[in-house]
Design a protein around this motif. Structure first.
Motif, PDB file in Angstrom:
ATOM      1  N   LEU A   1       0.866  -1.172   0.000  1.00 17.03           N
ATOM      2  CA  LEU A   1       0.000   0.000   0.000  1.00 17.03           C
ATOM      3  C   LEU A   1       0.909   1.230   0.000  1.00 17.03           C
ATOM      4  CD1 LEU A   1      -3.088  -0.682   2.277  1.00 17.03           C
ATOM      5  CD2 LEU A   1      -2.577  -1.433  -0.025  1.00 17.03           C
ATOM      6  N   PRO A   2       0.475   2.307  -0.662  1.00 14.05           N
ATOM      7  CA  PRO A   2       1.368   3.458  -0.836  1.00 14.05           C
ATOM      8  C   PRO A   2       1.969   3.973   0.472  1.00 14.05           C
ATOM      9  CG  PRO A   2      -0.566   3.725  -2.210  1.00 14.05           C
ATOM     10  CD  PRO A   2      -0.797   2.502  -1.374  1.00 14.05           C
ATOM     11  N   ARG A   3       1.167   3.973   1.551  1.00 11.05           N
ATOM     12  CA  ARG A   3       1.715   4.528   2.783  1.00 11.05           C
ATOM     13  C   ARG A   3       2.035   3.443   3.796  1.00 11.05           C
ATOM     14  NH1 ARG A   3       2.414   9.568   5.253  1.00 11.05           N
ATOM     15  NH2 ARG A   3       4.321   9.192   6.389  1.00 11.05           N
ATOM     16  N   ALA A   4       2.405   2.245   3.312  1.00 18.22           N
ATOM     17  CA  ALA A   4       2.903   1.216   4.210  1.00 18.22           C
ATOM     18  C   ALA A   4       4.272   1.613   4.759  1.00 18.22           C
ATOM     19  CB  ALA A   4       2.999  -0.117   3.476  1.00 18.22           C
ATOM     20  N   THR A   5       4.910   2.558   4.097  1.00 14.85           N
ATOM     21  CA  THR A   5       6.307   2.906   4.396  1.00 14.85           C
ATOM     22  C   THR A   5       6.424   4.282   5.043  1.00 14.85           C
ATOM     23  OG1 THR A   5       6.308   3.547   2.090  1.00 14.85           O
ATOM     24  CG2 THR A   5       7.367   1.472   2.629  1.00 14.85           C
TER      25      THR A   5
ATOM     26  N   ARG B   1       5.486   8.218   1.593  1.00 13.00           N
ATOM     27  CA  ARG B   1       4.542   7.619   0.654  1.00 13.00           C
ATOM     28  C   ARG B   1       5.233   7.253  -0.657  1.00 13.00           C
ATOM     29  NH1 ARG B   1       0.984   8.957  -3.499  1.00 13.00           N
ATOM     30  NH2 ARG B   1      -0.864   7.653  -3.425  1.00 13.00           N
TER      31      ARG B   1
ATOM     32  N   ARG C   1       1.717   4.815  -6.232  1.00 19.22           N
ATOM     33  CA  ARG C   1       0.887   3.632  -6.427  1.00 19.22           C
ATOM     34  C   ARG C   1       1.209   3.017  -7.784  1.00 19.22           C
ATOM     35  NH1 ARG C   1      -4.187   2.248  -4.011  1.00 19.22           N
ATOM     36  NH2 ARG C   1      -3.979   4.057  -2.675  1.00 19.22           N
ATOM     37  N   GLU C   2       1.506   1.714  -7.799  1.00 16.03           N
ATOM     38  CA  GLU C   2       1.894   1.082  -9.063  1.00 16.03           C
ATOM     39  C   GLU C   2       0.760   1.108 -10.091  1.00 16.03           C
ATOM     40  OE1 GLU C   2       3.441  -2.755  -7.828  1.00 16.03           O
ATOM     41  OE2 GLU C   2       5.461  -1.927  -7.795  1.00 16.03           O
TER      42      GLU C   2
ATOM     43  N   ILE D   1       0.267  -3.966   4.471  1.00 16.26           N
ATOM     44  CA  ILE D   1      -0.462  -2.887   5.136  1.00 16.26           C
ATOM     45  C   ILE D   1       0.520  -1.942   5.823  1.00 16.26           C
ATOM     46  CG2 ILE D   1      -2.067  -2.419   7.034  1.00 16.26           C
ATOM     47  CD1 ILE D   1      -3.495  -3.821   4.768  1.00 16.26           C
TER      48      ILE D   1
END
Lengths: 238, 238, 238, 238, 238, 238
Positions: free
Chosen positions: A66-70, A73, A76-77, A119
């Motif tokens: 998910l884009p903000r798992a990290t 941000r 998004r692929e 997630i």
């Protein structure tokens, strides 16, 4: 001393929550410390073109963050219009690892897709995905057996994965993000219950390592995977 | 009688769990019955090209369904290499709805991205996304204020969304998947606390509707959004 | 006073030129003031995969702006390699609107594609597209009936669309580009001859609106669509 | 007995032809038996965005199979519009392997791109690519040194790669296509002159392997890489 | 006898309608018989990256067929996500042809984009595009001169294009669709007022041709282009 | 005097090395001076959809430049995700040129794909590709005949291509890169053994040319193609 205060051979807390979503044939939210991955197993009554009519099944995987798992941000692929090389490499590894313990003839002409969506990321997302995917697969296959669609269990053994690395000269088990980004060498092991190796991917980053280093990492991985096998057993009762 | 046994103006249970993930400036797992959406708000100290140097901020959204959020697995948009028209339509709606309550000058030259990832779908994913996104945005803005990066609160009001529809001739509130797929008409309302309308999207499917029908749906939506506003308030304390 | 000098409920001149191109089964150049859209209806003796063998037809639409339909040149979507979210949203709306008045069983297992290409844009391109598409569809269906391929007329009623908005506090009908870019609220209505509503899309931009505002816009839309129905009738003789 | 008649620890003939093309700063046609890869090293006086202004260089790689490098023609990735997961995995491995022996500060703020295009495939294309890429890199760096653009040699050691596998229970070195497609386990080793390991990728296919198996493969790899190091030395005089 | 009843050296009716759309700096609807192309010239005060800061301008073209310009509907390139090889080939030809008569220094550091959108196709769409594009370019440059942005006229001559072919052994001028699809050889000539050749593209289809055939086609092309030059002059007064 | 010291009608050295790779049914490394192209012919027992069931075959081509075939590295089309307009234009020309000498009925319902990969570029890559592709095609067809899959030879004649141009006012044959980039006019001729023309593509760049210029280039092309026909004959013995 590790940043987390753990001993070199100490794992993070493993948590496996089954039935996290309701539509999938198998569904699990797996946590290794702060790394959390939602894995679903979807049974499809069809196989890829190269297997049609052969009476064999297939197991494959898809992986995404998910884009903000990290920490910051990531884009998004789906919006960029393609999956990164890293994503493809990881999902190929997950699929291969699971196929190592499945008898495709016993599965029959159907496909099980393992979707691993991260997630929250804190190191070790690919190994958590593999370890959790086995549980989701187990649940989906149990459902097929319960429904009478499969007679003989196609799953031959448990499979688990864990990362190890050399940090400041010390081999350590189950790296979190801080260790992962500063490790001299980083290795992912996929092991099969009973002692066999399904896959080793060991990469020097900065410093290289020697045969002795590789073996010490492998031994740590054995310790870690034993813990994962136990958690898988507790979660599925098998 | 509705399939779920609910009264025509009865909502599903709303649950808003804040802080569901740790990296995002705002994070929430929002549930409307079995529909569950993870929304994160990410603050980025940059703005899109058309706003550079204007001293104004931006709020935008991205939306995605996990492949097995639904009854049967849908293919992953990142793997297909493009976002569907439906996805783009929804994420444009979410962004527009949130921007309706934000003063971009007070936000300052920064962007907040709202990522809405549907974990489990049972009807109303876009309205749950909007309702949850307000909470994630509120949390992220509160953090900016607490850090002294923003002085005046740029959020002017709560915004919430709900779906209504006409099922077997009866206007009903907060459709679940079964109702959604058989409704004669289907409408999504985005309302602002205090009574104003931000957006109406009402579509006849099969049967059309008249002015009276539209008004009855709007009145149901008011009932529903009041419930959402209360839940948003409870979750954020504002 | 509106920039064009029109009264609040005054439409622009509508012009519908049928047979604008020769290959299509139905073809029309529709103008609402300076907005001009070329719509063609193409009959294809096949249906999308999800309808095969069901004995039902399908109506769908594609929409595009020529690069210099607008004040400044926009980049060509074919060159960029993807359709924008706006384009997809509009073409989905056009298709849905036309399907609202077609009996798919009577159409039989064939597809009619409505291509809406904006030659010149001055506000209201999506509503002009819908209004013109009905004429192109009517012509194509008349041809199918004349050729004996269809027995019962599958078109159940006329459908038309118009935009309304609130400009400087006044509800106005049929916005041109200048009004469209400064309106406080902007709504597109798709109405069916006889009074039913097929679709409402009402969006607050800057200012929000209330129930009374929505109703006033709907009433303007009724006035406008009556004018469009008359022009459609004059163009097709039906 | 191996299909090729080779002993288990016997390599195929290695041939390294330098200067195969004239424009590249380094160019080599490397053969391991019938596997032939054209590798060029291109020096670019710029670095990727994440390195700009840091005074460090970068080494990266791209990999491709010509469509008819294989027994049956594969479709061209440029025509399909994307690189496969396999291609991306391999080119990431090549880049990582070369970076393991380069001091990026000594290289200075410039990038060297290693293009590995497989002219003919007979197993081991990724390891041939790595082994050949070192030679192309060496030639390009020698040119930079000769031109006075670099003072201290940034290449710290030779790096080579070889595949090993377990075929019918016997560990064998340098698999050709026939062995590769029937091996029980397949491993690629990237070794650094002097004994250190840069990367291990060992995958069970069908049968799994144990620690002893892994070590036997590693020992074969050492034998093979010694042969590659010698060929690299002979080709470059360094 | 030609299918259209024309003599071998007889052109179709040429019609050039200027000012067809209002936003573009130059706009023309050009017809060669039933082939109709809308061409707009857009002036942009920027140049492609390779020309920045050189004080020179650029002229480029884009080409597209509306989906139902043809007998049967073709799929939309924007929907497919890429332009066909044919489209790219044609738009490169159009741009090159126009650049042959423009002094880029006199144009100054700006770009003129010629968009050629085929409304209806009946053979010769690329040559009609070139012939019409000159008129649109002329109008746009006249506007730049009138506004004082350009001092010396950068257009050095008229340029026109026409197709010729060998049908049933007879060289004929200005092929329509029926002739085009059955011609033994097909050639497009781009000629400059005064007699010079800008481009020849002559292709054998089925039968080949010899030097004498090529020359006969060239002579027909001269007849045709004289007619086009006259029409261009009448349309622009220059 | 030409930069290379050649006389105006002097070709570069032609070298045709057959059997350069082992898997393809036909394979050739063709050199025109420093321009080197690897061409493979792949026989596929299927045809494109538009030919299925018609008893006819097809010949098509794909073209690519290796990234460092040129003076400076060009980006890889597979990595960019699309083929350039230039690439598509060239591969369409190659396919069309070869089809001009093949009887598709005699070929039978199969396809031959000619892959032309430029190893090193020094002007004339498309004409070298065509000239070499004929040899690869000849070898593949000979193999089909030898295997008894084809009875009557479907290749009707040799086909060759060469570039000519006007440099400093002098028509010259077989341009290398230096001449190519400074030529006033540039023409590619595809000629058939015996004197017929398959294709002419003549483009003015900077200066235009007249009928006499075109004829002088055509005569040079005849001289050049005779040389190519001889080399093709020597390479194939036919």
């Amino acid at each position: 001393m590790r940043p987390s205060g753990r001993a070199p051979d100490e794992m993070r807390v493993i948590d496996i929550q089954t039935g996290f979503t309701k539509h999938a044939e198998g569904s699990v939210l797996v946590s290794f410390g702060d790394t959390r991955v939602l894995v679903t197993a979807s049974v499809e009554e069809k196989v890829p073109p190269f297997l049609r009519g052969k009476g064999e099944g297939w197991v494959t995987a898809e992986y995404s963050m998910l884009p903000r798992a990290t920490h910051t941000r990531g884009s998004r692929e789906a919006a960029k219009g393609k999956q990164s090389g890293r994503t493809q490499e990881i999902q190929r590894l997950i699929g291969r690892s699971l196929r190592a313990v499945v008898d495709m003839k016993k599965l029959g002409e159907r496909q099980i897709v393992l979707d691993c969506d991260v997630i929250q990321a804190d190191g070790g997302t690919r190994t958590a995905s593999i370890s959790g995917a086995w549980v989701a697969l187990r649940l989906a296959v149990d459902k097929l057996i319960a429904e009478g669609k499969i007679k003989d269990d196609p799953i031959q053994a448990r499979v688990a994965a864990i990362s190890c690395g050399i940090c400041d000269g010390t081999p350590v088990l189950d790296l979190d993000y801080i260790e992962d980004s500063s490790a001299d060498a980083d290795a992912n092991f996929v092991l099969i219950e009973g002692g066999q190796i399904a896959e080793v991917q060991a990469t020097a980053e900065g410093a290289t390592y020697d045969e002795e280093g590789l073996l010490r990492l492998l031994r740590l991985a054995r310790i870690g995977c034993e813990r994962v096998f136990a958690a898988q057993g507790a979660a599925t009762g098998r």
